[in-house]
Scaffold this motif. Structure first.
Motif, PDB file in Angstrom:
ATOM      1  N   ALA A 231       3.335  47.737 162.042  1.00  0.00           N
ATOM      2  CA  ALA A 231       4.091  48.642 162.910  1.00  0.00           C
ATOM      3  C   ALA A 231       3.524  50.060 162.829  1.00  0.00           C
ATOM      4  O   ALA A 231       3.377  50.747 163.849  1.00  0.00           O
ATOM      5  CB  ALA A 231       5.564  48.632 162.521  1.00  0.00           C
ATOM      6  N   ALA A 232       3.196  50.500 161.613  1.00  0.00           N
ATOM      7  CA  ALA A 232       2.634  51.843 161.440  1.00  0.00           C
ATOM      8  C   ALA A 232       1.256  51.956 162.085  1.00  0.00           C
ATOM      9  O   ALA A 232       0.936  52.968 162.727  1.00  0.00           O
ATOM     10  CB  ALA A 232       2.549  52.176 159.948  1.00  0.00           C
ATOM     11  N   ILE A 233       0.434  50.918 161.930  1.00  0.00           N
ATOM     12  CA  ILE A 233      -0.899  50.941 162.549  1.00  0.00           C
ATOM     13  C   ILE A 233      -0.779  50.989 164.068  1.00  0.00           C
ATOM     14  O   ILE A 233      -1.488  51.746 164.748  1.00  0.00           O
ATOM     15  CB  ILE A 233      -1.707  49.706 162.097  1.00  0.00           C
ATOM     16  CG1 ILE A 233      -2.025  49.805 160.600  1.00  0.00           C
ATOM     17  CG2 ILE A 233      -2.988  49.573 162.905  1.00  0.00           C
ATOM     18  CD1 ILE A 233      -2.649  48.546 160.027  1.00  0.00           C
ATOM     19  N   SER A 234       0.121  50.182 164.610  1.00  0.00           N
ATOM     20  CA  SER A 234       0.321  50.166 166.059  1.00  0.00           C
ATOM     21  C   SER A 234       0.789  51.523 166.567  1.00  0.00           C
ATOM     22  O   SER A 234       0.324  52.012 167.604  1.00  0.00           O
ATOM     23  CB  SER A 234       1.338  49.079 166.421  1.00  0.00           C
ATOM     24  OG  SER A 234       1.601  49.071 167.796  1.00  0.00           O
ATOM     25  N   ASP A 235       1.689  52.139 165.830  1.00  0.00           N
ATOM     26  CA  ASP A 235       2.175  53.459 166.223  1.00  0.00           C
ATOM     27  C   ASP A 235       1.066  54.509 166.105  1.00  0.00           C
ATOM     28  O   ASP A 235       0.957  55.414 166.939  1.00  0.00           O
ATOM     29  CB  ASP A 235       3.368  53.837 165.342  1.00  0.00           C
ATOM     30  CG  ASP A 235       4.022  55.137 165.773  1.00  0.00           C
ATOM     31  OD1 ASP A 235       4.510  55.203 166.916  1.00  0.00           O
ATOM     32  OD2 ASP A 235       4.033  56.089 164.969  1.00  0.00           O
TER      33      ASP A 235
END
Length: 475
Positions: A231-235
């Motif tokens: 989720a953090a990478i996608s954001d």
């Protein structure tokens, strides 16, 4: 004071959510509505016991991410691969048609272009958390309808980033930032490639699966780590965190540790999802809604009716059968949580003023509140009209027959001396229940007659009707 400390506020939130959830469960209503009501009670519109809403917002966001993560883990990729084209096409058509409608209305009401586009985007999105919870409540999450709805929601989540880019571009002097479009296309390609790859091979073995079996406390931590990391990478790369959580769920769901991960993650996800629904209640401004009651109610009904009809129309065009299109259309009729983000972006780019933003937030929040009730009403109305009840008063009583009986039972305990109105109401309920029993009995008789007719041996030379010929071929 106790309620001003973080621990005290957390205790109040947990107890209020528990009590409201139990009350609504007692009346056979979705517990999520009780959680939202708890947020209203604790929020600034009522008791004002939750002062610091930052930690609530953070936990609510985690709840949505974990909800998407768990749902993606439970999803069958082979079956999802069969509907993803329809799902993405439906999501694109929803956004396009909603935007066209608001652009047409802008010509009538002289809205600026930015406001018309913003309203179209806001209305087109549906709530992932609410829709999935309702699917779980009615036992349709793993059905064809559930997979279709989840696919459409994923498509809508993918569209949030270009929506924000377009809003910023309309307000910026330099125009749209086209450099992010390749990243978005790459994300769509990654999703398609991942689904194709994982659906064609056997279950993957995680490197730490043997260790996790011996140390069970590692399993929920591993699940949370995978979910939050992607989720953090996608954001970070400019996509939504929800997209990353879905990708993580799809990947973990294709491993041998899938069941273990689901069992370990679901309790945490359930608690955090409760916080998300409670945070919606904190956003509801009762004073503003009361001051603008007629406007809010009319717009809310318009949104629910138009979105339901629009979803049904689009899904029927795409070839979905009527029952599936009807249920999916109702499930997607509310306005989504990402619409809060779009509304905030609209204020930032001056597409909408403060009063307009308050109205949009009120409509979004109330649509989430009434969505379970809207689903229940629509499904019961469809069943009852098919059974021959068309009078409005009978229809309303039949729709809420169970709830009316519960209220009636409680009122009888509190006041044994019933008035004439009370007695008339009870008689009407009894009469309607008798009519419903007759309808059900008539259906059973008709069904039995059809079955007997199908099992009969045809006479020599008898020409069978098409439905009986089909039955004989199957036999």
């Amino acid at each position: 004071m106790l309620f001003h400390s973080e621990l005290g506020q957390l205790a109040v939130v947990a107890l209020a959510a528990l009590l409201c959830g139990l009350v609504f469960a007692r009346f056979k209503q979705p517990a999520i509505v009780g959680y939202i009501l708890a947020g209203v009670i604790l929020g600034p519109s009522a008791l004002g016991l939750v002062e610091n809403r930052d930690w609530v917002a953070m936990l609510a966001e985690l709840g949505v991410l974990l909800l998407l993560f768990v749902i993606a883990m439970k999803m069958s990729l082979r079956s999802f691969r069969s509907i993803w084209k329809v799902a993405l096409m439906a999501a694109a058509m929803q956004i396009a048609v909603a935007t066209v409608i608001t652009l047409a209305l802008s010509r009538l009401f002289a809205w600026p272009l930015e406001l018309a586009v913003l309203l179209g985007f806001v209305v087109s999105l549906s709530s992932t958390a609410v829709a999935i919870k309702m699917l779980e409540e009615i036992g349709e999450l793993r059905s064809e309808t559930g997979r279709l709805v989840v696919g459409i929601l994923i498509g809508q989540d993918l569209a949030v980033v270009p929506m924000l880019l377009l809003l910023n571009g309309l307000a910026a002097e330099e125009g749209l930032d086209w450099t992010t479009i390749p990243g978005l296309l790459a994300a769509i390609g990654l999703l398609a490639a991942l689904i194709w790859y994982l659906s064609r091979r056997e279950k993957i073995r995680l490197p730490f699966s043997a260790l996790a079996k011996r140390h069970r406390e590692i399993v929920p931590l591993a699940a949370l780590g995978c979910c939050l990391a992607l989720a953090a990478i996608s954001d970070f790369i400019g996509l939504t965190a929800a997209f990353g959580a879905s990708i993580a769920g799809l990947a973990i769901g294709s491993t041998q540790s899938r069941r273990q991960m689901i069992r370990a993650t679901e309790p945490i996800q359930g608690v955090l999802a409760m916080v998300f629904f409670l945070s919606i209640g904190l956003l509801i401004d009762l004073a503003y809604i009361w001051e603008n009651f007629a406007t809010v109610v009319v717009l809310l009904l318009l949104v629910l009716l138009v979105k339901s009809a629009l979803n049904l129309f689009i899904l029927r065009i795409l070839g979905e059968p009527w029952p599936r299109a009807f249920l999916a259309g109702i499930l997607l009729s509310q306005v989504g949580e990402f619409s809060f983000v779009l509304a905030g972006a609209g204020v930032a780019v001056s597409a909408v003023g403060i009063e307009g933003h308050r109205l949009i937030v009120a409509i979004i929040a109330l649509s989430l509140v009434v969505s379970p009730l809207w689903l229940m009403t629509a499904r019961r109305m469809r069943q009852l009209t098919a059974g021959g009840i068309w009078r409005l008063d009978d229809l309303l009583f039949a729709i809420y027959e169970q709830e009316a009986r519960l209220i009636l039972r409680g009122a009888k305990r509190g006041a044994r001396d019933s008035s004439a109105v009370f007695q008339q109401f009870r008689n009407h309920i009894a009469e309607l229940s008798h009519r419903m029993s007759e309808i059900r009995a008539r259906r059973q008789v008709q069904s039995a007659a059809i079955n007997d007719d199908e099992n009969m041996t045809p006479l020599k030379g008898e020409v069978l009707p098409p439905e009986r010929r089909e039955f004989k071929r199957r036999a």
